[in-house]
Design a protein around this motif. Structure first.
Motif, short mmCIF file in Angstrom:
data_model
loop_
_atom_site.label_atom_id
_atom_site.label_comp_id
_atom_site.label_asym_id
_atom_site.label_seq_id
_atom_site.Cartn_x
_atom_site.Cartn_y
_atom_site.Cartn_z
N SER A 18 37.97 28.38 48.82
CA SER A 18 39.10 28.80 49.66
C SER A 18 39.66 30.09 49.07
CB SER A 18 40.18 27.72 49.69
OG SER A 18 40.83 27.65 48.43
N ASP A 19 40.44 30.80 49.87
CA ASP A 19 41.06 32.03 49.38
C ASP A 19 41.94 31.76 48.17
OD1 ASP A 19 39.82 33.51 51.34
OD2 ASP A 19 41.57 33.61 52.65
N GLU A 20 42.64 30.65 48.20
CA GLU A 20 43.53 30.31 47.09
C GLU A 20 42.73 30.00 45.81
OE1 GLU A 20 47.19 30.58 45.77
OE2 GLU A 20 46.70 30.83 47.87
N GLN A 21 41.60 29.30 45.95
CA GLN A 21 40.75 29.02 44.79
C GLN A 21 40.20 30.31 44.20
OE1 GLN A 21 38.03 26.35 46.86
NE2 GLN A 21 38.52 24.72 45.37
N LEU A 22 39.74 31.21 45.05
CA LEU A 22 39.23 32.50 44.57
C LEU A 22 40.32 33.29 43.86
CD1 LEU A 22 36.92 33.77 47.44
CD2 LEU A 22 36.25 33.19 45.11
N LYS A 23 41.50 33.31 44.44
CA LYS A 23 42.63 34.03 43.84
C LYS A 23 42.93 33.48 42.45
CE LYS A 23 47.50 35.01 44.67
NZ LYS A 23 48.63 34.83 45.58
N ASP A 24 43.01 32.16 42.32
CA ASP A 24 43.29 31.53 41.03
C ASP A 24 42.19 31.81 40.01
OD1 ASP A 24 45.67 30.54 42.04
OD2 ASP A 24 44.85 28.53 42.44
N MET A 25 40.92 31.72 40.44
CA MET A 25 39.81 31.97 39.52
C MET A 25 39.80 33.42 39.05
SD MET A 25 36.62 29.64 40.99
CE MET A 25 36.06 30.92 42.04
N LEU A 26 40.05 34.35 39.97
CA LEU A 26 40.05 35.76 39.60
C LEU A 26 41.21 36.11 38.67
CD1 LEU A 26 39.03 37.44 42.97
CD2 LEU A 26 37.65 37.23 40.89
N LEU A 27 42.39 35.57 38.93
CA LEU A 27 43.53 35.83 38.05
C LEU A 27 43.28 35.25 36.66
CD1 LEU A 27 46.56 35.29 40.44
CD2 LEU A 27 45.79 37.45 39.43
N ASP A 28 42.69 34.06 36.60
CA ASP A 28 42.36 33.45 35.32
C ASP A 28 41.34 34.30 34.57
OD1 ASP A 28 42.40 31.25 33.37
OD2 ASP A 28 40.36 30.85 34.09
N TRP A 29 40.31 34.75 35.27
CA TRP A 29 39.28 35.58 34.65
C TRP A 29 39.87 36.89 34.15
CZ3 TRP A 29 37.50 40.45 35.79
CH2 TRP A 29 36.38 40.85 35.07
N MET A 30 40.74 37.52 34.95
CA MET A 30 41.36 38.79 34.55
C MET A 30 42.23 38.62 33.31
SD MET A 30 42.39 40.70 38.04
CE MET A 30 41.70 39.95 39.50
N THR A 31 42.95 37.52 33.24
CA THR A 31 43.77 37.24 32.06
C THR A 31 42.88 37.14 30.82
OG1 THR A 31 45.42 36.09 33.40
CG2 THR A 31 45.42 35.64 31.03
N LYS A 32 41.76 36.43 30.93
CA LYS A 32 40.83 36.29 29.80
C LYS A 32 40.22 37.63 29.40
CE LYS A 32 39.59 31.52 30.81
NZ LYS A 32 38.57 30.62 31.34
N GLN A 33 40.08 38.56 30.36
CA GLN A 33 39.50 39.88 30.08
C GLN A 33 40.53 40.88 29.59
OE1 GLN A 33 36.18 40.71 30.21
NE2 GLN A 33 35.99 38.51 30.45
N GLY A 34 41.78 40.46 29.49
CA GLY A 34 42.83 41.34 29.00
C GLY A 34 43.40 42.29 30.05
N ILE A 35 43.18 41.98 31.31
CA ILE A 35 43.75 42.79 32.39
C ILE A 35 45.17 42.32 32.64
CG2 ILE A 35 43.59 43.36 34.85
CD1 ILE A 35 40.54 43.03 34.58
N ASP A 36 46.10 43.25 32.66
CA ASP A 36 47.51 42.94 32.88
C ASP A 36 47.69 42.49 34.33
OD1 ASP A 36 50.25 42.78 33.02
OD2 ASP A 36 50.61 44.89 32.55
N THR A 37 47.90 41.20 34.52
CA THR A 37 47.99 40.66 35.89
C THR A 37 49.28 41.08 36.61
OG1 THR A 37 48.80 38.55 35.03
CG2 THR A 37 46.44 38.71 35.51
N SER A 38 50.22 41.69 35.89
CA SER A 38 51.41 42.20 36.58
C SER A 38 51.04 43.43 37.41
CB SER A 38 52.51 42.54 35.58
OG SER A 38 52.14 43.66 34.79
N LYS A 39 49.87 44.03 37.14
CA LYS A 39 49.39 45.18 37.90
C LYS A 39 48.43 44.76 39.01
CE LYS A 39 50.04 48.40 34.15
NZ LYS A 39 49.48 49.50 33.38
N VAL A 40 48.35 43.45 39.26
CA VAL A 40 47.46 42.90 40.29
C VAL A 40 48.33 42.41 41.45
CG1 VAL A 40 45.81 41.07 40.81
CG2 VAL A 40 45.76 42.18 38.58
N SER A 41 47.92 42.77 42.67
CA SER A 41 48.66 42.28 43.82
C SER A 41 47.67 41.92 44.93
CB SER A 41 49.65 43.32 44.33
OG SER A 41 48.98 44.49 44.76
#
Length: 87
Positions: free
Chosen positions: A22-45
């Motif tokens: 689902s879109d929500e599952q993809l969003k959660d997985m991508l945000l989790d992955w970005m956090t693990k990669q050191g991407i500042d999720t405050s710059k993600v929208s």
């Protein structure tokens, strides 16, 4: 006047079968992955049409995102845009 230059390519998952997320599952997985990669999720929208926007992320991390999508059996279209404003 604004000039917009864009370049796109589609990255397919190859031999892996696509999974139904689902879109929500993809969003959660991508945000989790970005956090693990050191991407500042405050710059993600996420826009209302489901577009993920990341401000100022290095190309190598974006390439890693494509590889993650491949691992998940997904297909991604990558578009790079350059806007030139002439005043």
């Amino acid at each position: 006047m604004v000039l917009e230059l864009s370049k796109s390519f589609t990255h397919s998952c190859g031999k892996m079968p696509a999974k139904a997320y689902s879109d929500e599952q993809l969003k959660d997985m991508l945000l989790d992955w970005m956090t693990k990669q050191g991407i500042d999720t405050s710059k993600v929208s996420f826009s209302s049409d489901g577009t993920l926007q990341i401000e100022g992320t290095p190309n190598l991390k974006l390439h890693s995102l494509l590889l993650k999508a491949e691992e998940l059996g997904l297909k991604m279209k990558y578009t790079k845009k350059t806007l030139i404003e002439i005043c």
